[in-house]
Design an enzyme around this catalytic site. Structure first.
Site, mmCIF file in Angstrom:
data_model
loop_
_atom_site.group_PDB
_atom_site.id
_atom_site.type_symbol
_atom_site.label_atom_id
_atom_site.label_comp_id
_atom_site.label_asym_id
_atom_site.label_seq_id
_atom_site.Cartn_x
_atom_site.Cartn_y
_atom_site.Cartn_z
ATOM 1 N N GLU A 269 77.642 21.161 65.755
ATOM 2 C CA GLU A 269 76.463 21.465 64.939
ATOM 3 C C GLU A 269 76.882 21.894 63.530
ATOM 4 O OE1 GLU A 269 73.348 22.948 68.411
ATOM 5 O OE2 GLU A 269 74.802 24.364 67.563
ATOM 6 N N HIS B 292 54.299 29.658 31.872
ATOM 7 C CA HIS B 292 55.540 30.393 31.634
ATOM 8 C C HIS B 292 56.652 29.500 31.100
ATOM 9 C CE1 HIS B 292 58.568 33.464 32.003
ATOM 10 N NE2 HIS B 292 59.342 32.612 32.647
ATOM 11 N N GLU C 32 77.274 37.163 64.822
ATOM 12 C CA GLU C 32 78.550 36.742 64.246
ATOM 13 C C GLU C 32 78.336 36.038 62.910
ATOM 14 O OE1 GLU C 32 81.492 35.871 68.025
ATOM 15 O OE2 GLU C 32 79.871 34.437 67.630
ATOM 16 N N ASP D 245 71.381 25.465 64.284
ATOM 17 C CA ASP D 245 71.329 25.528 65.752
ATOM 18 C C ASP D 245 70.375 24.449 66.262
ATOM 19 O OD1 ASP D 245 71.456 26.228 68.399
ATOM 20 O OD2 ASP D 245 70.161 27.998 68.185
ATOM 21 N N ASP E 231 83.735 32.563 64.452
ATOM 22 C CA ASP E 231 83.735 32.844 65.893
ATOM 23 C C ASP E 231 84.605 34.078 66.144
ATOM 24 O OD1 ASP E 231 83.590 32.774 68.634
ATOM 25 O OD2 ASP E 231 84.948 31.062 68.861
ATOM 26 N N ASN F 240 58.902 32.629 36.583
ATOM 27 C CA ASN F 240 59.906 32.255 37.584
ATOM 28 C C ASN F 240 60.594 33.479 38.199
ATOM 29 O OD1 ASN F 240 61.253 32.567 34.955
ATOM 30 N ND2 ASN F 240 63.096 31.894 36.013
ATOM 31 N N HIS F 241 60.462 34.653 37.585
ATOM 32 C CA HIS F 241 61.054 35.862 38.161
ATOM 33 C C HIS F 241 60.069 36.630 39.039
ATOM 34 C CE1 HIS F 241 65.138 36.370 36.443
ATOM 35 N NE2 HIS F 241 64.687 35.451 35.597
#
Length: 742
Positions: free
Chosen positions: A637, A358, A677, A626, A666, A306-307
């Site tokens: 949104e 694993h 931003e 978006d 913003d 998992n690593h």
């Protein structure tokens, strides 16, 4: 008395035999028997006067047994009516009982400390993994539930795959000392010897970046041709060696190769994932394992853990390690490493009878389905891809997720692993059904640190092997590797690397090192919630006395950190110098503000640090939110995404609070948030948090100094957790062979 002692020989000659342990024991036994046999019972006669009753002769043989069976027998010697003092036998027995009680209490306290330290290490480790898993579960739910997510996800995946490194790409010269060795394809045993000699040194242990690229590129090319599950056989070799997690511990890998020999046709190896992260030499471990695979392709089998995942690497240190060692070429190297990850096989099957993966499995794991999966899609397991305009089939992704992240449990059933936040806990009944369905004898897995390097569960049908010794701290655990013969009977070799560093230490000193390392890990984790801790402490301290009851202190610690630790046992360590009734919580906060804890926090990587470091994830999230693909996110949104976040993580923040945070993104005040931003908000938020902490510390340093007990504890932690690097000597180890569990 002496004439009747068995220690005297020749009847009444009075000449004593030479002393020995047996003679002394016989002498004491004789005296005890005489005392027991001559015991007299005192009663009151008809005239009210005490009378002595002598037991009949026939019962004297069992007098010793009667003596010890009688309740309060040792008090019998102190009765005034007996008119005699305690004998040497009584003193000996009483002393032995006293020593035994003291020893048992001491052992119980030491065992309690060991278990407490172990629980701290494991719970903190799993809590960090849980944070990472929960964060990416939210991202995946975003992708799944928002219609525009599929296109954005595909865009992110396409852009990531298009950055594949070209063989002809220019490499930059790195500053600093480089190893002066030359490597070439094909990799051979002489190259392996050169690499081991270079890697084991403290200085000058970096390969030239062109050799690193060569090894990574060639390994990815060869691994791509391999099936999802290796088919391993002992028909020729008659045995096989299996290693568990190494986690950047190069010294442990070199110990294994030193004790067990390099791979060959007669000495094959299976390395069961988690090669990197947490340790400081993860890149060397990965390069050496890949080189062993290239040099001995039929004798080295590498499973994915998992690593082996860029998302985990961003959190647990491997990405920072590569950036530090190759600052001018790290982007290209990390891209090649991702290519290796995606083509690592998912597990191995030994002689068609033993599964080696694993993590484990679940009640829905299907090996036939796993064999047919296109594993190349999964650059990251925590962030599954989107293909062909449709969300990924969840059942397929879950198959890989379960074999990488799951753990066995003692109780029956199969349920989500709440401790890690990923995978499942599977019980003995799940194991039995899984083995029967796939006609297997047992399963070998890793994924969990064990004190002795290995563990049997589920009636010996699930074996855990962990090969990183000193994983949490020096002396915290042993590493182990296992050897299976042609009949698949397991034997284990336990070892501790760098044994000379602890050999001359007393038990108390070794325990102190482990305990300080545990406290350091816990304090670093607590610093992430420092402001919340302080606010909750003050709720229960209306008089601002700096003290609250121990029950309230424990409640706040658990309510904020949610680590499930025995806080009452930890009170003396986390609030030193306080009494048993009240806890001075100011000392707890002072401990979190000491230099040793703050430096450790700076060396680590938080969830948000890891997220910001992986900007591709942030860009994908931005494209998901978006909805109209305008390149800007409106408040409407944001609100849709927040609705999903509230449903996924209820109670963390209210909807109004999150909307206010979105408005703060913003930066230019135009009512919309563009990508710059969005990214800048994450950076500024983290920067502001650090500046606030520094300002707070400056104010505290001018008005109040930590107590002497806190300063002393911080100094002890700093001294006991200081790590000094040396050249690696694989012969500096302690190892022993452990047979099969009966």
């Amino acid at each position: 008395m002496l004439r009747s002692c068995v220690c005297l020989q020749n009847g009444g000659s009075g000449k004593r035999r030479s002393s020995s342990v047996e003679d002394a024991s016989s002498c004491r036994s004789s005296e005890i028997e005489r005392v027991g046999a001559s015991m007299q019972t005192t009663t009151l006669g008809s005239n009210g006067q005490p009378q002595t009753l002598t037991p009949p002769t026939s019962t004297r043989a069992s007098s010793l047994l009667q003596l010890f069976q009688r309740k309060g027998w040792c008090k019998h010697f102190r009765k005034p009516l007996r008119g005699m003092s305690a004998t040497r036998a009584e003193k000996t027995i009483r002393a032995a009982i006293f020593i035994q009680k003291w020893y048992r209490r001491h052992q119980a306290r030491q065992e309690m400390r060991k278990r407490c330290n172990w629980q701290i290490f494991q719970n903190v480790e799993y809590a960090c993994e849980q944070d990472q898993a929960e964060l990416y579960k939210f991202f995946n739910d975003l992708i799944k539930h928002m219609p525009q997510a599929i296109e954005a996800g595909n865009k992110g995946q396409t852009s990531k795959q298009s950055i594949g490194p070209e063989k002809s790409a220019t490499l930059y010269e790195e500053t600093g000392e480089m190893a002066r060795i030359q490597l070439e394809l094909p990799i051979q045993k002489k190259h392996i010897d050169l690499m081991i000699d270079v890697f084991r040194k403290k200085r000058g242990n970096r390969l030239h970046p062109k050799y690193v690229c060569m090894i990574l590129r060639e390994a990815a090319k060869c691994l791509k041709q391999m099936p999802n599950l290796w088919m391993v056989s002992t028909a020729v070799s008659q045995q096989v060696t299996i290693c568990g997690d190494l986690h950047g511990k190069l010294d442990d890998l070199l110990v294994v190769l030193y004790k067990n020999g390099l791979p060959s046709a007669s000495n094959p190896y299976v390395f069961n994932g988690d090669f990197v992260d947490r340790g400081k030499r993860g890149l060397e471990v990965l390069l050496l394992l890949l080189s062993l695979y290239l040099a001995f392709p039929n004798a080295v089998f590498l499973n994915r853990g998992n690593h082996e995942d860029s998302v985990m690497n961003a959190r647990y240190g491997f990405i920072r390690e590569v950036e530090g060692k190759y600052p001018r070429n790290h982007k290209r190297l990390l891209s090649l490493i991702d290519e290796v990850y995606r083509w690592l096989p998912l597990g191995s099957i030994l002689n068609n009878r033993v599964l080696i993966v694993h993590g484990g499995f679940s009640d829905t794991t299907n090996l036939d389905l796993i064999k047919s999966i296109d594993r190349g899609k999964y650059v990251s397991i925590l962030r599954p891809p989107l293909m062909d305009g449709e969300a990924l089939e969840k059942a397929e992704w879950q198959q890989i997720f379960d074999i990488m992240w799951s753990d066995p449990q003692a109780s029956q059933g199969c349920k989500p692993n709440a401790l890690r936040g990923a995978g499942v806990w599977f019980g003995p009944d799940t194991t039995e059904l899984f083995l029967k369905r796939h006609r297997l004898s047992y399963v070998i897995r890793s994924h969990e640190c064990k004190p002795n390097g290995h563990e049997f569960m589920h009636d010996n049908k699930v074996i855990t092997i962990f090969s990183a010794s000193n994983y949490y701290a020096m002396g915290s655990n042993k590493g182990a590797y296992m050897r299976l013969n042609n009949q698949l009977v397991p034997h284990f070799v336990q070892y501790i690397s760098a044994a000379s560093q602890t050999k001359e230490l007393s038990f108390k000193q070794r325990m102190g090192i482990v305990e300080c390392a545990a406290l350091k890990e816990l304090a670093v984790r607590m610093r992430e919630h420092r402001d919340e801790l302080e606010a909750d402490f003050k709720k229960y301290d209306p008089d601002d006395s700096g003290c609250i009851t121990i029950s309230k202190w424990c409640f706040v610690m658990e309510n904020v950190t949610k680590l499930g630790l025995p806080w009452r046992l930890l009170r003396d360590k986390l609030a030193p110098g306080t009494d048993s009734q009240c806890v001075n919580y100011v000392r707890t906060l002072d401990l979190l503000d000491t230099d040793v804890i703050m430096e450790a926090e700076a060396d680590g990587t938080s969830v948000m640090d890891a997220l910001y470091a992986n900007k591709a994830s942030l860009e994908t999230i931005f494209n998901i939110i978006d909805a109209d693909h305008s390149g800007e996110i409106t408040l409407d949104e944001f609100e849709k995404a927040i609705d999903l976040l509230v449903a996924h993580m209820p109670g963390v923040y209210s909807k109004d609070e999150m909307l206010e945070k979105c408005r703060m993104m913003d930066l230019n005040g135009d009512g919309k948030v563009d990508l710059n931003e969005f990214l800048e908000a994450f950076r500024l938020s983290d920067l502001s948090r650090k500046e606030q902490q520094e300002e707070y510390l400056r104010k505290r340093s001018t008005c109040q100094r930590p107590s002497e007990s806190v300063t002393r504890l911080a100094d002890t932690i700093s001294r006991n957790t200081l790590v000094v690097e040396h050249d690696i000597d694989p012969t500096d180890c302690e190892a022993k062979v452990v047979g099969q569990k009966s």
